[in-house]
Design a protein around this motif. Structure first.
Motif, PDB file in Angstrom:
ATOM      1  N   ILE A 190      91.416  44.708  49.290  1.00  0.00           N
ATOM      2  CA  ILE A 190      89.689  44.246  49.037  1.00  0.00           C
ATOM      3  C   ILE A 190      88.801  45.424  48.724  1.00  0.00           C
ATOM      4  N   GLU A 191      88.849  47.354  49.007  1.00  0.00           N
ATOM      5  CA  GLU A 191      88.664  47.625  48.439  1.00  0.00           C
ATOM      6  C   GLU A 191      87.885  47.994  47.087  1.00  0.00           C
ATOM      7  N   ALA A 192      88.567  47.799  46.483  1.00  0.00           N
ATOM      8  CA  ALA A 192      89.305  47.617  44.706  1.00  0.00           C
ATOM      9  C   ALA A 192      87.646  46.045  44.499  1.00  0.00           C
ATOM     10  N   ALA A 193      87.786  45.805  45.331  1.00  0.00           N
ATOM     11  CA  ALA A 193      86.944  44.272  44.957  1.00  0.00           C
ATOM     12  C   ALA A 193      85.561  44.897  45.609  1.00  0.00           C
ATOM     13  N   LYS A 194      85.695  45.483  46.479  1.00  0.00           N
ATOM     14  CA  LYS A 194      84.202  45.727  46.746  1.00  0.00           C
ATOM     15  C   LYS A 194      83.518  47.288  45.888  1.00  0.00           C
ATOM     16  N   GLU A 195      85.007  47.812  45.724  1.00  0.00           N
ATOM     17  CA  GLU A 195      83.659  48.719  44.644  1.00  0.00           C
ATOM     18  C   GLU A 195      83.015  47.689  43.578  1.00  0.00           C
ATOM     19  N   ARG A 196      84.228  47.408  42.834  1.00  0.00           N
ATOM     20  CA  ARG A 196      83.297  45.959  41.536  1.00  0.00           C
ATOM     21  C   ARG A 196      82.193  45.602  41.873  1.00  0.00           C
ATOM     22  N   TRP A 197      82.021  45.741  43.499  1.00  0.00           N
ATOM     23  CA  TRP A 197      80.494  44.158  43.765  1.00  0.00           C
ATOM     24  C   TRP A 197      79.486  45.389  43.613  1.00  0.00           C
ATOM     25  N   LEU A 198      79.545  46.846  44.337  1.00  0.00           N
ATOM     26  CA  LEU A 198      79.225  47.476  44.363  1.00  0.00           C
ATOM     27  C   LEU A 198      78.275  48.101  42.914  1.00  0.00           C
ATOM     28  N   GLN A 199      79.319  47.998  42.312  1.00  0.00           N
ATOM     29  CA  GLN A 199      79.044  49.099  41.539  1.00  0.00           C
ATOM     30  C   GLN A 199      79.377  48.469  39.828  1.00  0.00           C
ATOM     31  N   ALA A 200      80.509  47.776  39.564  1.00  0.00           N
ATOM     32  CA  ALA A 200      80.208  47.019  37.624  1.00  0.00           C
ATOM     33  C   ALA A 200      79.098  46.399  37.742  1.00  0.00           C
ATOM     34  N   GLU A 201      78.525  46.962  36.420  1.00  0.00           N
ATOM     35  CA  GLU A 201      77.278  46.185  36.011  1.00  0.00           C
ATOM     36  C   GLU A 201      77.469  45.453  36.002  1.00  0.00           C
ATOM     37  N   ALA A 202      78.047  44.511  35.355  1.00  0.00           N
ATOM     38  CA  ALA A 202      78.178  43.035  35.419  1.00  0.00           C
ATOM     39  C   ALA A 202      78.385  42.036  36.678  1.00  0.00           C
ATOM     40  N   TRP A 203      78.390  42.883  37.491  1.00  0.00           N
ATOM     41  CA  TRP A 203      78.207  42.416  38.820  1.00  0.00           C
ATOM     42  C   TRP A 203      77.113  42.366  39.424  1.00  0.00           C
ATOM     43  N   GLN A 204      75.845  43.706  39.667  1.00  0.00           N
ATOM     44  CA  GLN A 204      74.880  43.838  39.957  1.00  0.00           C
ATOM     45  C   GLN A 204      73.739  42.881  39.521  1.00  0.00           C
ATOM     46  N   PRO A 205      73.292  41.976  38.978  1.00  0.00           N
ATOM     47  CA  PRO A 205      72.219  41.582  39.335  1.00  0.00           C
ATOM     48  C   PRO A 205      73.074  39.921  39.990  1.00  0.00           C
ATOM     49  N   THR A 206      74.153  39.847  39.857  1.00  0.00           N
ATOM     50  CA  THR A 206      74.317  38.864  40.902  1.00  0.00           C
ATOM     51  C   THR A 206      73.844  39.349  42.425  1.00  0.00           C
ATOM     52  N   ARG A 207      75.089  40.604  42.144  1.00  0.00           N
ATOM     53  CA  ARG A 207      74.296  41.337  44.179  1.00  0.00           C
ATOM     54  C   ARG A 207      72.979  41.298  44.294  1.00  0.00           C
ATOM     55  N   ARG A 208      72.332  42.125  43.542  1.00  0.00           N
ATOM     56  CA  ARG A 208      70.914  41.434  44.068  1.00  0.00           C
ATOM     57  C   ARG A 208      70.032  40.638  43.716  1.00  0.00           C
ATOM     58  N   LEU A 209      70.698  39.595  43.177  1.00  0.00           N
ATOM     59  CA  LEU A 209      70.604  37.770  43.718  1.00  0.00           C
ATOM     60  C   LEU A 209      70.736  37.473  45.563  1.00  0.00           C
ATOM     61  N   VAL A 210      71.987  37.900  45.240  1.00  0.00           N
ATOM     62  CA  VAL A 210      72.521  37.947  47.285  1.00  0.00           C
ATOM     63  C   VAL A 210      71.558  38.668  47.774  1.00  0.00           C
ATOM     64  N   GLU A 211      72.027  39.658  47.360  1.00  0.00           N
ATOM     65  CA  GLU A 211      70.395  40.553  48.394  1.00  0.00           C
ATOM     66  C   GLU A 211      69.277  40.299  48.698  1.00  0.00           C
ATOM     67  N   ARG A 212      68.736  39.611  47.968  1.00  0.00           N
ATOM     68  CA  ARG A 212      66.757  38.531  47.942  1.00  0.00           C
ATOM     69  C   ARG A 212      67.009  37.703  48.078  1.00  0.00           C
ATOM     70  N   MET A 213      67.837  36.737  48.417  1.00  0.00           N
ATOM     71  CA  MET A 213      68.315  35.754  49.573  1.00  0.00           C
ATOM     72  C   MET A 213      67.957  36.246  51.422  1.00  0.00           C
ATOM     73  N   GLY A 214      68.876  37.364  51.045  1.00  0.00           N
ATOM     74  CA  GLY A 214      68.513  38.337  52.698  1.00  0.00           C
ATOM     75  C   GLY A 214      67.333  38.153  53.240  1.00  0.00           C
ATOM     76  N   THR A 215      66.087  38.104  51.957  1.00  0.00           N
ATOM     77  CA  THR A 215      64.525  38.496  52.087  1.00  0.00           C
ATOM     78  C   THR A 215      63.604  37.158  52.407  1.00  0.00           C
ATOM     79  N   ILE A 216      64.740  35.611  52.639  1.00  0.00           N
ATOM     80  CA  ILE A 216      64.425  34.555  52.212  1.00  0.00           C
ATOM     81  C   ILE A 216      63.830  34.614  54.528  1.00  0.00           C
ATOM     82  N   THR A 217      62.612  34.044  54.575  1.00  0.00           N
ATOM     83  CA  THR A 217      62.153  33.962  55.533  1.00  0.00           C
ATOM     84  C   THR A 217      62.062  32.811  55.842  1.00  0.00           C
ATOM     85  N   ASP A 218      61.585  32.194  55.251  1.00  0.00           N
ATOM     86  CA  ASP A 218      61.503  29.886  55.621  1.00  0.00           C
ATOM     87  C   ASP A 218      62.264  29.800  55.316  1.00  0.00           C
TER      88      ASP A 218
END
Lengths: 350, 579
Positions: A190-218
């Motif tokens: 899981i550590e390797a997967a987390k590393e990919r999630w946090l660092q791999a360029e291809a995953w960053q727009p996805t991570r940004r999108l998911v993190e943005r969902m955390g700002t939804i208040t409605d």
């Protein structure tokens, strides 16, 4: 209540014993379903029977529940129904069945030595990116469960809670699968997967999108954004196009079971979100204003979600037998069809 | 079919892997919609280690047993074998507990919105799913009673009645504390007090009473609910241990835990005590509510849990816990019960008069009980027949104590009752009564929390009782017989005509008490606002001016409270309450 025929009156006309029915339930069909009897008005409202107002409020003036918790407005939030009428018992039956099927697939794979039949390149893909989707599901879980409390009727709250529970089940299924593969094939962490999630360029727009969902208040925005944008484009893109189809082609005995069960749960949420969107858009008084709000939400989220999908092309390219272009086209077609079914424009916002 | 079993996965290892799913956000920080005064350490520990692969089949198995139990109970003829007195009180009990389950679930959501420790979030969420389960099971129980027990009237409009009933509305008020306001304070109310202290009474002791009265399906349902509570109690403990790591939280914990304790006691003890003792026909249980309270609340919770927090720096004086027990000894639920019975025309269940067997049991448990309360109960039984053309409520309402602004139950203990005056949102002077100094303290230190048209009788003051019954829809299908009845018989049921003949005009004890004491208006009903004088539109209040009763420091009879005072009280730097 506005526009509602009292169920009790309807039944009384049919000669049924009115005192043996929950008369506060306004059934969608001729008779109240078990789901309706067990769910409706378990969350009281000043718009239903709490004629004395909220007894307990927030220091800032919000009542126990707050109409301003969503920009959308309808005549009666409690008139919404989950088209698949999910309540606790079928939820546990279905959820337990998912887990049982996955466990059975793992047992079968081990008993028959099926993991050995997977091509090396597919195993490498699983090691690298197979568990990363767990972070997507988990990230959506974390916002869904936080927004469930504010929803303005029991049918909505329960829907969001069960959706969150499905996301957590899906996330954990990937992680447990990783554990099993680690045991059987080695070097699946899981550590390797987390590393990919946090660092791999291809995953960053996805991570940004998911993190943005955390700002939804409605809470309603959460239903619309997850159900009409993120899940059909990104969620289905990952589950069906990155995992399910290629896994089948690569003789993977377990991943298709995990992905198919998650897709089955997505089908429920798709129906829920579609019914919710239709419900708010067809409200006699507020429908037009709701349409503007929903379209604004789509315009705000859709470009980023599509960009996140596009950015995943390098990940697809390392998954043997995955076809990024075809997969992307398929999810876009499905999402447009979903929007059309909701009565929304299929035009893609700039 | 595969013959090889899946190798058992280590729970700890699985949980460690699953716990890796959290990550520190770098693009967008989560935006909470609730505020907390608490600060959180970096590390926390999840004691539950619940993973969905184990959780889902476990809950399914428990569900199967409960739902199978419903079929079995039907085949065994339980609906007609269970005691009718007991079955009647299930109407308000089940529905208020359904609200409690919803409150517990929503508590998890507000806590998750502010707790940053990923280790705890999974446990909270699993609890919310549990609560959805509990709502389903308990509503199914309500539905089963409605469809199968001899007298279903009351169930048919249960949720409508529940929102307006004199007693269940006080339950709505209390349970709402667990998901409004500061999420951590709300969490203490639900997880640390309601679940850790009181579920043993509600979900263990009460099902025992149910079984003694032949109601096995209630016990089956609630035993299954209670099997989840152990995990919920763990959630509360984990939350407590987490916030305890930060010294600046300790005054907040001391303050919030005492407030949580008091509001839960103020409702649960008179409500559950009355149900347990006044609605059980079976008198084989020689353990009174007070004895059960000593076992579950004093010994198992206060002494084994709260006192132990002292070792971790939490200094909670024992006075508030001792006070609660003293109130029970002074007859808190024995004085509440006659009022509940006297208001039978406004209830959605039947009340069975006490019998000689009941009197003997009460006298054994509480020596001197008959001398103090016996005459009232004899009078209640004598007036149960509509031929008598009289209502106990007529005599009782004139001298009835006012209702507490905070806990919404009657101020039945004279020595505890107190009051203060406040201005409503129009600047009109009004009096708030409290059942205890502690309830007054809760209102004073939580401006804006207590809203709505709170005093039950204020809005009905001056109306005929028959008018109020019609307004609240408390009639059976024939349109004339009352849902509530003062006896269990199927003949000699009271009708609206009987009520009209008894000619009772409602008076609000809050209004009449304030008048008698020469205080400003005791009503908090506002003719211009259906939601009362406290708030404007039902979704947002306009703060009232806060000051105390008595001589005052402002020269105008008011004690001034500055924002600093309120802030200090809110963090616990002021004495908790002066008795």
């Amino acid at each position: 209540m506005a526009g509602e025929v009292r169920a009790g009156e309807r039944r009384q006309r049919r000669g049924e014993d009115p005192e043996r029915q929950f008369q506060w339930v306004v059934p969608k069909k001729r008779k109240a379903s078990v789901y309706e009897d067990l769910t409706l008005d378990t969350q009281p409202s000043v718009h239903r029977f709490m004629r004395n107002g909220w007894y307990c409020s927030f220091p800032d003036g919000r009542g126990t529940w707050d109409d301003a918790s969503t920009e959308l407005a309808v005549a009666t939030w409690s008139a919404f129904r989950d088209p698949n009428e999910l309540w606790e018992r079928p939820y546990y039956q279905q959820g337990a069945q998912c887990e049982k099927e996955i466990d059975a697939a793992v047992e079968g794979a081990r008993a028959e030595g099926l993991n050995a039949g997977m091509p090396d390149a597919w195993v490498e893909f699983l090691r690298r990116d197979g568990q990363v989707t767990a972070f997507v599901e988990h990230g959506i879980w974390s916002i869904a469960t936080r927004r469930s409390r504010a929803a303005l009727s029991d049918v909505l709250t329960h829907g969001i809670v069960l959706y969150a529970a499905m996301k957590q089940r899906q996330a954990q299924a990937h992680v447990i699968h990783g554990m099993d593969l680690d045991q059987d094939l080695g070097d699946v962490t899981i550590e390797a997967a987390k590393e990919r999630w946090l660092q791999a360029e291809a995953w960053q727009p996805t991570r940004r999108l998911v993190e943005r969902m955390g700002t939804i208040t409605d809470w309603a925005e959460l239903i619309v954004v997850s159900g009409l944008v993120v899940e059909p484009l990104l969620g289905a893109g990952l589950r069906r196009e990155l995992l399910l189809r290629p896994a089948l082609a690569n003789a993977d005995p377990v991943t298709p079971v995990i992905a198919r069960n998650a897709q089955r749960e997505w089908a429920w949420w798709r129906d829920f979100s579609q019914a919710f969107t239709e419900f708010v858009l067809t409200d006699e008084e507020h429908g037009a204003a709701n349409r503007d709000i929903v379209e604004r939400w789509l315009a705000s989220w859709e470009p980023e979600a599509r960009a996140a999908v596009d950015a995943l092309e390098p990940v697809f390219s390392t998954a043997p037998r995955a076809d990024f272009a075809a997969g992307r086209e398929a999810v876009v077609i499905d999402q447009e069809a979903l929007k059309a079914a909701c009565g929304l424009s299929t035009e893609v916002p700039a | 079919m595969a013959t090889q079993q899946t190798r058992r996965r280590s729970v700890t290892q699985t949980h460690e892997r699953v716990a890796q799913l959290g990550w520190k956000r770098s693009y967008h920080e989560p935006v909470p919609i609730y505020d907390t005064r608490y600060v959180f350490p970096d590390k926390a520990k999840d004691p539950m280690k619940q993973v969905m692969r184990d959780y889902l089949p476990m809950q399914l198995e428990k569900d199967e047993r409960v739902y199978g139990g419903f079929d079995a109970a039907l085949r065994a003829g339980m609906p007609t074998k269970a005691d009718e007195r007991w079955l009647q009180i299930m109407k308000p009990l089940i529905l208020i507990l359904v609200y409690a389950e919803g409150a517990a679930g929503r508590c998890m959501s507000v806590v998750m919105d502010v707790v940053p420790n990923e280790e705890l979030l999974n446990g909270y969420h699993v609890q919310f799913v549990d609560e959805v389960r509990h709502i389903g099971m308990q509503m199914n129980l309500a539905r089963w009673y409605a469809k199968n027990t001899p007298d279903p009237a009351g169930w048919h409009k249960g949720q409508e009645y529940m929102a307006e009933n004199l007693f269940t509305r006080a339950g709505v008020n209390m349970f709402s504390h667990s998901f409004t306001g500061d999420p951590i304070a709300a969490g203490f109310t639900m997880m640390t007090v309601i679940e850790t202290a009181f579920t043993n009474v509600a979900f263990v002791a009460l099902p025992d009473v149910a079984t003694r009265n032949g109601d096995f399906i209630q016990a089956t349902t609630y035993s299954s609910v209670q099997s989840d509570e152990a995990r919920h109690i763990s959630n509360g403990y984990a939350t407590m241990l987490t916030v305890l790591q930060e010294p600046e939280n300790i005054p907040l914990i001391q303050h919030d835990l005492q407030q949580a304790w008091w509001i839960v006691h103020a409702f649960v003890d008179p409500f559950v005590g009355t149900i347990m003792e006044y609605f059980s026909t079976d008198r084989s249980d020689e353990e009174s509510y007070l004895t059960k309270w000593d076992r579950w609340i004093r010994d198992d919770w206060y002494r084994s849990y709260v006192e132990q927090l002292g070792k971790m720096g939490v200094d909670i004086p024992p006075a508030m816990f001792e006070r609660a027990r003293e109130r029970l000894v002074a007859g808190l639920h024995h004085k509440t019960a006659p009022l509940a019975f006297a208001t039978w025309p406004l209830a959605f269940w039947k009340f069975d008069p006490l019998t000689q067997t009941d009197f003997e049991w009460f006298e054994r448990q509480y020596p001197g009980w008959y001398d103090e309360y016996g005459a009232t109960w004899e009078a209640y039984a004598a007036l149960a027949d509509p031929e008598e053309n009289a209502l106990l409520l007529s005599g009782l309402l004139d001298g009835a104590p006012p209702f507490c602004f905070t806990c919404m139950l009657a101020c039945v203990l004279d020595d505890d009752m107190c009051h203060r005056t406040c201005q409503d949102r129009h600047g009109v002077e009004r009096t708030r009564f409290y059942c205890s100094p502690e309830c007054k303290w809760l209102d004073e230190t939580n401006p804006g929390r207590y809203t709505g048209d709170r005093n039950y009788f204020d809005k009905h003051h001056g109306k005929a009782l028959s008018e109020v019954i019609v307004e609240l829809g408390l009639l059976r299908a024939d349109g004339k017989t009352l849902v509530g009845q003062p006896h269990l018989r199927t003949d000699r049921m009271w009708t609206l005509d009987d009520i009209r003949a008894a000619d009772l005009q409602i008076t609000s004890p809050n209004i009449t008490t304030a008048e008698a004491m020469g205080l400003p208006c005791g009503s908090w009903h506002d003719e211009g606002d259906p939601f009362g004088a406290v708030q404007g539109d039902g979704n947002g209040f306009q703060p009232v001016t806060l000051y105390g009763g008595g001589g005052g420091t402002n020269g105008d009879g008011r004690n001034g409270y500055s924002l600093d005072d309120l802030a200090a009280a809110a963090v616990g730097s002021t004495p908790w309450v002066k008795l």
